[in-house]
Design an enzyme around this catalytic site. Sequence first.
Site, PDB file in Angstrom:
ATOM      1  N   LEU A   1       0.808  -1.216   0.000  1.00  8.27           N
ATOM      2  CA  LEU A   1       0.000   0.000   0.000  1.00  8.27           C
ATOM      3  C   LEU A   1       0.839   1.261   0.000  1.00  8.27           C
ATOM      4  O   LEU A   1       0.445   2.284  -0.552  1.00  8.27           O
ATOM      5  CB  LEU A   1      -0.912   0.017   1.236  1.00  8.27           C
ATOM      6  CG  LEU A   1      -1.998  -1.060   1.323  1.00  8.27           C
ATOM      7  CD1 LEU A   1      -2.700  -0.993   2.664  1.00  8.27           C
ATOM      8  CD2 LEU A   1      -3.000  -0.898   0.193  1.00  8.27           C
ATOM      9  N   GLY A   2       1.980   1.223   0.671  1.00  9.50           N
ATOM     10  CA  GLY A   2       2.789   2.426   0.773  1.00  9.50           C
ATOM     11  C   GLY A   2       4.095   2.154   1.477  1.00  9.50           C
ATOM     12  O   GLY A   2       4.377   1.028   1.905  1.00  9.50           O
ATOM     13  N   GLN A   3       4.907   3.206   1.595  1.00 11.73           N
ATOM     14  CA  GLN A   3       6.229   3.093   2.209  1.00 11.73           C
ATOM     15  C   GLN A   3       6.450   4.308   3.088  1.00 11.73           C
ATOM     16  O   GLN A   3       6.304   5.445   2.637  1.00 11.73           O
ATOM     17  CB  GLN A   3       7.318   3.035   1.127  1.00 11.73           C
ATOM     18  CG  GLN A   3       8.738   2.998   1.659  1.00 11.73           C
ATOM     19  CD  GLN A   3       9.103   1.634   2.253  1.00 11.73           C
ATOM     20  OE1 GLN A   3       8.706   0.603   1.716  1.00 11.73           O
ATOM     21  NE2 GLN A   3       9.829   1.631   3.341  1.00 11.73           N
TER      22      GLN A   3
ATOM     23  N   PHE B   1       9.060   4.084   8.767  1.00 10.66           N
ATOM     24  CA  PHE B   1       9.032   2.874   9.586  1.00 10.66           C
ATOM     25  C   PHE B   1       9.304   1.633   8.734  1.00 10.66           C
ATOM     26  O   PHE B   1      10.021   0.725   9.126  1.00 10.66           O
ATOM     27  CB  PHE B   1       7.648   2.776  10.238  1.00 10.66           C
ATOM     28  CG  PHE B   1       7.393   1.507  10.993  1.00 10.66           C
ATOM     29  CD1 PHE B   1       7.606   1.455  12.354  1.00 10.66           C
ATOM     30  CD2 PHE B   1       6.930   0.372  10.356  1.00 10.66           C
ATOM     31  CE1 PHE B   1       7.368   0.294  13.066  1.00 10.66           C
ATOM     32  CE2 PHE B   1       6.704  -0.795  11.054  1.00 10.66           C
ATOM     33  CZ  PHE B   1       6.920  -0.827  12.413  1.00 10.66           C
ATOM     34  N   GLY B   2       8.717   1.593   7.555  1.00 12.33           N
ATOM     35  CA  GLY B   2       8.820   0.426   6.696  1.00 12.33           C
ATOM     36  C   GLY B   2       7.604   0.345   5.794  1.00 12.33           C
ATOM     37  O   GLY B   2       6.746   1.221   5.792  1.00 12.33           O
ATOM     38  N   PRO B   3       7.467  -0.741   5.010  1.00  9.22           N
ATOM     39  CA  PRO B   3       6.357  -0.869   4.072  1.00  9.22           C
ATOM     40  C   PRO B   3       5.044  -1.222   4.782  1.00  9.22           C
ATOM     41  O   PRO B   3       5.028  -1.795   5.860  1.00  9.22           O
ATOM     42  CB  PRO B   3       6.804  -2.008   3.154  1.00  9.22           C
ATOM     43  CG  PRO B   3       7.720  -2.828   4.004  1.00  9.22           C
ATOM     44  CD  PRO B   3       8.421  -1.867   4.908  1.00  9.22           C
ATOM     45  N   VAL B   4       3.937  -0.893   4.110  1.00  4.21           N
ATOM     46  CA  VAL B   4       2.596  -1.237   4.581  1.00  4.21           C
ATOM     47  C   VAL B   4       1.917  -2.069   3.493  1.00  4.21           C
ATOM     48  O   VAL B   4       1.929  -1.694   2.330  1.00  4.21           O
ATOM     49  CB  VAL B   4       1.763   0.034   4.881  1.00  4.21           C
ATOM     50  CG1 VAL B   4       0.387  -0.338   5.395  1.00  4.21           C
ATOM     51  CG2 VAL B   4       2.480   0.932   5.872  1.00  4.21           C
TER      52      VAL B   4
ATOM     53  N   LYS C   1       1.699  -3.202   8.850  1.00  3.07           N
ATOM     54  CA  LYS C   1       2.914  -2.395   8.826  1.00  3.07           C
ATOM     55  C   LYS C   1       4.075  -3.287   9.274  1.00  3.07           C
ATOM     56  O   LYS C   1       4.075  -3.825  10.381  1.00  3.07           O
ATOM     57  CB  LYS C   1       2.779  -1.188   9.754  1.00  3.07           C
ATOM     58  CG  LYS C   1       4.037  -0.317   9.802  1.00  3.07           C
ATOM     59  CD  LYS C   1       3.927   0.762  10.876  1.00  3.07           C
ATOM     60  CE  LYS C   1       3.011   1.864  10.428  1.00  3.07           C
ATOM     61  NZ  LYS C   1       3.081   3.033  11.355  1.00  3.07           N
TER      62      LYS C   1
ATOM     63  N   ASP D   1       3.707  14.444  13.445  1.00  5.73           N
ATOM     64  CA  ASP D   1       3.876  14.182  12.010  1.00  5.73           C
ATOM     65  C   ASP D   1       2.529  14.210  11.304  1.00  5.73           C
ATOM     66  O   ASP D   1       2.202  13.324  10.515  1.00  5.73           O
ATOM     67  CB  ASP D   1       4.564  12.836  11.793  1.00  5.73           C
ATOM     68  CG  ASP D   1       5.178  12.734  10.388  1.00  5.73           C
ATOM     69  OD1 ASP D   1       5.402  13.789   9.761  1.00  5.73           O
ATOM     70  OD2 ASP D   1       5.418  11.614   9.927  1.00  5.73           O
TER      71      ASP D   1
END
Length: 855
Positions: free
Chosen positions: A542-544, A547-550, A564, A661
């Site tokens: 889904l995204g990056q 923290f890391g990829p999702v 996550k 954030d």
Amino acid sequence: MADIVRAAINEQTSAVIDAVRMEIHSTVSELRTEFAAMSATQVTISTRLTQIEERIAAVEEVCKDLGLLLSRVWHCHRHHVTTTNFITDPETLISKSGDFELGFFSPTNSTYRYVGIWYAKISACSVIWVANRNKPLKSLSGTLTISEDGNLVVLDEQKKIIWSSNITVSVFNSSAQLLDSGNLVLQENKTGTNIWESFQHPADTLVPKMKLSTNVRTSKKVQLTSWTNQSDPSIGAFSIGIDVFNLPEISIWNGGSRYWRSGPWNSQVFIGIPSMNSVFLDGFSLTDDQEGTFYVSFAFSNESILSNFVLNGQGNIVQNYSNNGANWEVEWVALETECDVYGKCGAFGICNSKSSPICNCLVGTPLQCERVTSDVEKGKKDGFSKLKMMKVPYFVNRSSVFEDECRDQCLKNCSCRAYAYDTGIGCMSWTRDLIDFQKFSVRGVDLYVHLADSELDSKAVEVKVVIAITMTIGTLFFAIGTFTLWRCMAKRKGKIHQACAKFSGESKPEDGMNQVKLLELPIFSFEDLSSATNNFHQSYKLGQGGFGPVYWGKLLQGQEIAVKRLSRASGQGLEEFMNEVVVISKLQYRNLVRLLGGCVEGEEKLLIYEYMLNKSLDVFLFDPSKQELLDWRQRFQIIEGIGQGLLYLHRDSRLRIIHRDLKASNILLDEDLNPKISDFGMARIFGGNEDQANTNRVVGTYGYMSPEYAMEGKFSEKSDIFSFGVLLLEIVSGRRNNSFYHDEKATSLVEFVWKMWNANKIAAFVDPVISEPCNEIEILRCIHVGLLCVQDFAKDRPTVTLAISMLKSEIVDLPRPKQPAFTVTQIATDTASQSQQRGCSINNVTVTMVQVGSY
């Protein structure tokens, strides 16, 4: 909307007129034929005239129906009162939603007429506001209109003013509108500014979004006042509002005497109302604007449930609710027993409705520090008697010390009669007579009454027996439970303990927690998550984030999830991972993304969230092909949702959270495009008295970071407000904050809007998709609030509570914004140079690039 209404009126009018025309044409044709053949018939002229009269009467009925139809269509679609569009008895004005109606009414068993507002869809008469409470109309000839000086007025049959909004400054172009909230507002038409509103002059009913307030400096109050009785809405004996004696609470007064009180507010509930539960937590808020004014209001998340609070003629505040929109049901009343009456048992009298008699006096002898010291009394110490589940007395003093210090302070003070401690309030103590405290059967606060040593000794044996029995039974059950739990959990979660223990050694005191209780979360196996995400296939990504990829996933039960996964290459990942567990596992709110569970196996660390169908806000907002899906109503709803989520983090949750954030990619959208704040890896928990903190490690995203945070590492609630302001301006403009970096006229979105604002060219800033005249006033207000949120100095920015009130036009006059902080590029440069010159640790700034969403 006006064109649609006009077309509907024309269509219905034309249909009726055509019917009349056909009826008349038919009648005339028949008459001609009949008279031509009159000689050939036996019908007399008188008989025929009778038939003609009957046909004419039928035509008149059709014309009457036409008039009623036109009147009904007109009045159902008008929502304003002006000098030319006034209301006369029995006409009414209806809010756009159809929920509230304004007009003339008569109370039960009364012929007098009053102008009021009531629920349009509730069958029972439910008047929430009355204009001419003390001056009723005695006939059906009243008029509600706008006077020459711009005031909203009620006129009698002789056109004399019997009630007025009493605006002191004349306004020559004003109109009144009934809002969907039930608030009647008087507006200056040119600017759209509210110059008067019924919510500021309430009657006996508190409805959602209405605010009761008091200013401790000016003594100005907005409060409810009861009707005299059901047939007479004139101001009665009772009133209710905010009472502030060191701590704010709600009080009912009978004339000038206090009649009931709620107990102090602890940021979640009034601690003197034991039945105040999660339903209230979802809706109630009490705010201190730090300038002397306290506000209280309520609004439930499920707007389909109608609810209000009515102060009746007997001095009781009653909460009503309706699920079906047909009838009211009583949900809660303030005074349920005699003990709820203020000071029922007098000074030092404990009231307990379960006992007989209900009043009992505190037994006490002079405290040791009050006696004349003798050789016999030396060495004796005073102490405290613990009274459980109590409503605390009135005349409270508050201090910010911890519980142990609270006890010591009271012990050393001969004037201290008692103390109590509540995590949301802190240390409470009493130096006056203890009055209006009672025993509850549930909840309440532990009250420690200051007693002499002789009073404490008499209870020592009884206490020891109770403690011995309790400890024996408790130890036995605890041992059995602990052994069973250990056997069940040892194998499955051994590695989780290791991860938590590792993080505990790295945790920081200012994070507000020394250990992470990951065991409180549902635990997923890595095997199940791998299967759900097709071995974390790239197509499921889904995204990056930093923290890391999702990844998107689907469990065997069919539930869609977002996973996550901690990137092994992330140097900050473990700390962010455990920090997010600490923060979000403690939070549950409709505008925050929900954490479903976690997984820690070997080097793998994963968090599992609810899946958001529409990804993140930036996907819609900055994509030209999807921008049009967000009209202004939808965007304003998103702004409100983000504001409510931020309000929960800052004010209403058990913990005070600074997100650090907040940005478009961290705002997720569900299937109905409702916003949910996500990504709490950088969030910080604030202690009860902490309002600002410093860090040597700046984390966040440039463009959204406040200047004091980016340059000095200082962060507070106002840091999130800055980010909220940038986000608000992005939503209005449809452009990214950093999309101006290559534009010679501005380096950022904030600088661009500031230049347009000062040049009176703000229309160039607004996204063309939403740029319509009907939205102009609301959009301009949002831009104004956005600029107030991004001002250079933190002290100049509003709190989230004030920002929300400004957006909703609950605060009419907005201050002029000062120059915002928009030198983003220079901040980045200066931060690096300062780090080198001072020899401090280098600030680590993460710039998160997200493709479709961040959790």
